[in-house]
Structures are given as C-alpha cells and as structure tokens.
Motif scaffolding. Structure first.
Motif, mmCIF file in Angstrom:
data_model
loop_
_atom_site.group_PDB
_atom_site.id
_atom_site.type_symbol
_atom_site.label_atom_id
_atom_site.label_comp_id
_atom_site.label_asym_id
_atom_site.label_seq_id
_atom_site.Cartn_x
_atom_site.Cartn_y
_atom_site.Cartn_z
ATOM 1 N N GLU A 138 0.949 -0.829 0.174
ATOM 2 C CA GLU A 138 -0.154 0.563 0.099
ATOM 3 C C GLU A 138 0.950 1.216 0.091
ATOM 4 O O GLU A 138 2.184 1.515 0.456
ATOM 5 N N SER A 139 0.061 2.398 0.139
ATOM 6 C CA SER A 139 0.735 3.792 0.027
ATOM 7 C C SER A 139 2.087 3.694 0.558
ATOM 8 O O SER A 139 2.921 4.277 1.233
ATOM 9 N N ASP A 140 1.733 2.846 2.521
ATOM 10 C CA ASP A 140 2.142 3.218 3.617
ATOM 11 C C ASP A 140 2.873 1.953 3.680
ATOM 12 O O ASP A 140 3.198 1.730 5.342
ATOM 13 N N GLY A 141 2.913 0.913 3.144
ATOM 14 C CA GLY A 141 3.921 -0.180 2.984
ATOM 15 C C GLY A 141 2.785 -1.500 3.152
ATOM 16 O O GLY A 141 1.710 -1.525 2.498
ATOM 17 N N VAL A 142 2.977 -2.581 3.863
ATOM 18 C CA VAL A 142 2.398 -3.891 3.968
ATOM 19 C C VAL A 142 1.686 -3.825 5.218
ATOM 20 O O VAL A 142 1.572 -3.276 6.453
ATOM 21 N N HIS A 143 0.243 -3.836 4.453
ATOM 22 C CA HIS A 143 -1.017 -4.235 5.213
ATOM 23 C C HIS A 143 -1.180 -4.677 6.333
ATOM 24 O O HIS A 143 -1.051 -5.986 5.504
ATOM 25 N N VAL A 144 -1.663 -5.423 7.640
ATOM 26 C CA VAL A 144 -2.344 -6.426 8.363
ATOM 27 C C VAL A 144 -3.578 -6.151 8.897
ATOM 28 O O VAL A 144 -4.122 -4.757 9.012
ATOM 29 N N ASP A 145 -4.607 -6.521 8.114
ATOM 30 C CA ASP A 145 -5.580 -5.912 8.576
ATOM 31 C C ASP A 145 -6.658 -7.466 9.644
ATOM 32 O O ASP A 145 -6.114 -7.870 9.366
ATOM 33 N N MET A 149 -6.317 -12.200 10.527
ATOM 34 C CA MET A 149 -5.506 -10.682 10.914
ATOM 35 C C MET A 149 -4.794 -11.221 9.447
ATOM 36 O O MET A 149 -4.266 -12.628 9.270
ATOM 37 N N ALA A 150 -5.120 -10.716 8.373
ATOM 38 C CA ALA A 150 -4.672 -11.386 7.529
ATOM 39 C C ALA A 150 -3.666 -10.326 6.270
ATOM 40 O O ALA A 150 -4.245 -8.877 6.848
ATOM 41 N N VAL A 151 -3.112 -10.668 5.559
ATOM 42 C CA VAL A 151 -2.307 -9.546 4.500
ATOM 43 C C VAL A 151 -2.732 -9.914 3.179
ATOM 44 O O VAL A 151 -2.967 -11.322 2.997
ATOM 45 N N ASN A 152 -3.032 -8.659 2.367
ATOM 46 C CA ASN A 152 -3.920 -9.113 1.172
ATOM 47 C C ASN A 152 -2.784 -9.375 0.358
ATOM 48 O O ASN A 152 -1.698 -8.719 0.483
ATOM 49 N N LEU A 153 -3.074 -10.586 -0.851
ATOM 50 C CA LEU A 153 -1.483 -10.233 -1.892
ATOM 51 C C LEU A 153 -1.597 -10.254 -3.115
ATOM 52 O O LEU A 153 -2.561 -9.459 -3.590
ATOM 53 N N LYS A 179 2.333 -3.090 8.986
ATOM 54 C CA LYS A 179 1.500 -2.113 9.572
ATOM 55 C C LYS A 179 -0.338 -2.600 9.927
ATOM 56 O O LYS A 179 -0.437 -3.028 9.041
ATOM 57 N N PHE A 180 -0.729 -2.564 10.981
ATOM 58 C CA PHE A 180 -1.874 -2.916 11.321
ATOM 59 C C PHE A 180 -2.950 -1.962 10.565
ATOM 60 O O PHE A 180 -2.916 -0.503 11.758
ATOM 61 N N ALA A 181 -3.983 -2.307 10.051
ATOM 62 C CA ALA A 181 -4.238 -0.625 9.487
ATOM 63 C C ALA A 181 -6.032 -1.031 9.057
ATOM 64 O O ALA A 181 -6.305 0.143 9.455
#
Length: 144
Positions: free
Chosen positions: A22-29, A45-49, A106-108
């Motif tokens: 993402e614009s601010d790095g890797v997100h954990v959502d 808790m997941a990361v989009n690929l 980062k948790f976003a």
C-alpha cells in the motif's frame, strides 16, 4: 516486492507469497465477520497478496467453499488456517501468522466492524469499514 515465505503449524504446507504494498507499506488487516471469528476464534488477521501464493506441495492443502464468492484454504494435517480467496481469483489473502516475517507491517484496516463483538477492541487507530462498505468496495472494484 520480494515474495515472503510461510508455512502452516506442522510445516506440511510451505509457500511463498508476495504482500500487496500500500502507499504506506505492508498492511495487516482484521476481519470481524462471523465466519472469520468462528474459523479462528477471534478476528482474522490477514495480509492482502499480489496474486496467488506459490505452494510447494499442495497434497496437504484443503479448500472449504465458505460462501458463493469465497474459499478458505487450510492444512489438512494440522488444521492451520492459511488463505482466504475470492472464487473468481480477484483477491488472495494470507493469515498473517502463517508468514515467517512481517517485521515491516502495520495494522491498518478493520472490516465488518459492525459485526465485531463488544468483548474486544484494538488499541491502534485503524480505518474501519462496515460489511456494507466492504461489499460496495468489492462491487466497485469489479465495475458493478
């Protein structure tokens, strides 16, 4: 972005996956929907690929068709929840705990916030979306 390694709890399923940047790095959502909470005992808790993960040996991989639009992928040996994907292939996520390294994440975002039970909250400020907002976002992304 370089692919990252990951595995299930017992190691029968090993994979490489490339997180979406993402614009601010890797997100954990986090997803608070009832299906995710039932599957993992709390929020998912997941990361989009960026595309599908590369699985070394899929003989231990199980797939559960959890809805008309999505599948949940798991290890048939240890039961570890590994991936969530849309059946049309337009979205793949990985369980954040299955990746070997997320030190830069980062948790976003929290989705299905309207389904979150009152017995837990996260301390970090995040973007919060209701289920209706999530479905609208997916529909817009698919041009519907």
């Amino acid at each position: 972005m370089t692919a990252r390694t990951g595995r299930c709890l017992c190691g029968a399923v090993k994979f490489k996956a490339t997180p979406k940047i993402e614009s601010d790095g890797v997100h954990v959502d986090a997803c608070h929907c009832g299906m995710c909470r039932r599957q993992v005992g709390g929020p998912m808790m997941a990361v989009n690929l960026e595309g599908a993960p590369e699985i070394e040996d899929d003989s231990h991989v199980g797939v559960h068709h959890s809805s008309d639009w999505a599948e949940r992928v798991f290890c048939k040996t240890c039961g570890s929840n590994l991936f969530y994907r849309l059946r049309d292939g337009s979205l793949h996520t990985v369980n954040a705990g299955a990746l070997d390294d997320l030190s830069d994440a980062k948790f976003a975002v929290e989705i299905f916030i309207d389904e979150k039970p009152d017995y837990y909250d996260f301390a970090q400020p995040t973007r919060k979306l209701t289920g209706e907002e999530v479905f609208k976002m997916f529909a817009e992304a698919q041009g519907k």
